[in-house]
Design a protein around this motif. Sequence first.
Motif, PDB file in Angstrom:
ATOM      1  N   GLN A  50      11.450  73.297 -11.952  1.00 53.37           N
ATOM      2  CA  GLN A  50      12.496  72.365 -12.389  1.00 53.37           C
ATOM      3  C   GLN A  50      13.854  72.772 -11.830  1.00 53.37           C
ATOM      4  N   LEU A  51      14.139  74.056 -11.847  1.00 57.52           N
ATOM      5  CA  LEU A  51      15.431  74.530 -11.338  1.00 57.52           C
ATOM      6  C   LEU A  51      15.591  74.242  -9.848  1.00 57.52           C
ATOM      7  N   ARG A  52      14.507  74.423  -9.072  1.00 56.07           N
ATOM      8  CA  ARG A  52      14.578  74.143  -7.636  1.00 56.07           C
ATOM      9  C   ARG A  52      14.743  72.654  -7.371  1.00 56.07           C
ATOM     10  N   ARG A  53      14.037  71.838  -8.150  1.00 48.58           N
ATOM     11  CA  ARG A  53      14.170  70.385  -7.972  1.00 48.58           C
ATOM     12  C   ARG A  53      15.583  69.925  -8.312  1.00 48.58           C
ATOM     13  N   MET A  54      16.176  70.491  -9.360  1.00 52.91           N
ATOM     14  CA  MET A  54      17.554  70.130  -9.700  1.00 52.91           C
ATOM     15  C   MET A  54      18.510  70.568  -8.597  1.00 52.91           C
ATOM     16  N   GLY A  55      18.263  71.727  -8.016  1.00 53.64           N
ATOM     17  CA  GLY A  55      19.090  72.183  -6.894  1.00 53.64           C
ATOM     18  C   GLY A  55      18.956  71.275  -5.688  1.00 53.64           C
ATOM     19  N   ALA A  56      17.712  70.862  -5.392  1.00 55.38           N
ATOM     20  CA  ALA A  56      17.484  69.943  -4.270  1.00 55.38           C
ATOM     21  C   ALA A  56      18.193  68.615  -4.517  1.00 55.38           C
ATOM     22  N   GLY A  57      18.176  68.153  -5.752  1.00 49.37           N
ATOM     23  CA  GLY A  57      18.873  66.915  -6.085  1.00 49.37           C
ATOM     24  C   GLY A  57      20.366  67.017  -5.875  1.00 49.37           C
ATOM     25  N   LEU A  97      20.719  58.840  -2.022  1.00 49.52           N
ATOM     26  CA  LEU A  97      21.178  58.925  -3.408  1.00 49.52           C
ATOM     27  C   LEU A  97      20.012  58.770  -4.382  1.00 49.52           C
ATOM     28  N   ALA A  98      19.089  57.862  -4.072  1.00 50.72           N
ATOM     29  CA  ALA A  98      17.905  57.687  -4.917  1.00 50.72           C
ATOM     30  C   ALA A  98      17.056  58.954  -4.929  1.00 50.72           C
ATOM     31  N   GLY A  99      16.930  59.611  -3.778  1.00 54.37           N
ATOM     32  CA  GLY A  99      16.200  60.878  -3.723  1.00 54.37           C
ATOM     33  C   GLY A  99      16.853  61.939  -4.587  1.00 54.37           C
ATOM     34  N   ALA A 100      18.179  61.971  -4.577  1.00 51.23           N
ATOM     35  CA  ALA A 100      18.904  62.937  -5.415  1.00 51.23           C
ATOM     36  C   ALA A 100      18.626  62.684  -6.887  1.00 51.23           C
ATOM     37  N   GLU A 101      18.596  61.417  -7.278  1.00 48.61           N
ATOM     38  CA  GLU A 101      18.333  61.087  -8.683  1.00 48.61           C
ATOM     39  C   GLU A 101      16.909  61.471  -9.082  1.00 48.61           C
ATOM     40  N   VAL A 102      15.953  61.208  -8.204  1.00 48.21           N
ATOM     41  CA  VAL A 102      14.558  61.545  -8.517  1.00 48.21           C
ATOM     42  C   VAL A 102      14.398  63.052  -8.693  1.00 48.21           C
ATOM     43  N   GLN A 108      15.792  67.465 -14.711  1.00 50.52           N
ATOM     44  CA  GLN A 108      16.739  67.826 -15.768  1.00 50.52           C
ATOM     45  C   GLN A 108      16.192  67.456 -17.136  1.00 50.52           C
ATOM     46  N   LEU A 109      15.598  66.277 -17.252  1.00 52.75           N
ATOM     47  CA  LEU A 109      14.987  65.889 -18.527  1.00 52.75           C
ATOM     48  C   LEU A 109      13.842  66.830 -18.896  1.00 52.75           C
ATOM     49  N   GLU A 110      12.993  67.151 -17.914  1.00 49.36           N
ATOM     50  CA  GLU A 110      11.887  68.082 -18.160  1.00 49.36           C
ATOM     51  C   GLU A 110      12.410  69.450 -18.591  1.00 49.36           C
ATOM     52  N   PHE A 111      13.482  69.899 -17.916  1.00 51.16           N
ATOM     53  CA  PHE A 111      14.048  71.215 -18.202  1.00 51.16           C
ATOM     54  C   PHE A 111      14.591  71.278 -19.630  1.00 51.16           C
ATOM     55  N   PHE A 112      15.380  70.291 -20.018  1.00 52.68           N
ATOM     56  CA  PHE A 112      15.949  70.290 -21.364  1.00 52.68           C
ATOM     57  C   PHE A 112      14.842  70.267 -22.412  1.00 52.68           C
TER      58      PHE A 112
END
Length: 200
Positions: A50-57, A97-102, A108-112
């Motif tokens: 999750q942390l890596r995906r948020m960073g990629a976003g 931008l859509a890729g960043a949101e995905v 972020q939702l999964e992480f929280f």
Amino acid sequence: MDMRVMSFTIPAASMVSFEVVCVLAWVVVYGSVIVPALRSFSPASGEPSQLRRMGAGRLLMACAMAVAALVEMRRLDAAGTGESIIITWQMPQYFVLAGAEVFCYIAQLEFFYSEAPESMKSMCTSFALLTVALGSYTSSLIYAVVNALTATGGRPGWISDDLDQGHLDYFFWTMAALCTLNFVVYSAFARNYQVKTVVS
């Protein structure tokens, strides 16, 4: 800007609908292309954390702002020579931008949810959505500050009612720099974060 694509006229506001289509496309590409490709390179790691995906976003968000700046520079050059570019030039920035949101918002939702104590999962999920709202307010504040600082002495400023008189490209470059700074600060915190371990 030329709003016609073939025989259709595309309203500028409808580009947001294109972003929604791009989000759906990114979800499919992520699940069927990106994750299998990463698993083939590194079977042990599998799907990015999750942390890596948020960073990629966050990194993709900076790229989207840079693409928007480049498109605006192209549009200003065309306007200076009396030409008009077609609205489809804006599609790449919406796709990125859509890729960043995905990458960012879903992770972020999964992480929280996964990091919250059992009794606070709903509240922490709402905090994840609250950060989106706060981000919108912060964007409005940045917009107002940039407009106040650049529209002085009778000059139209970066964000002018007449886009040909302004420099929206400077604004997008500023946003790209802020997004990059956000990525750097996030990476520093994420590197030292200890993910919660679940004991079964």
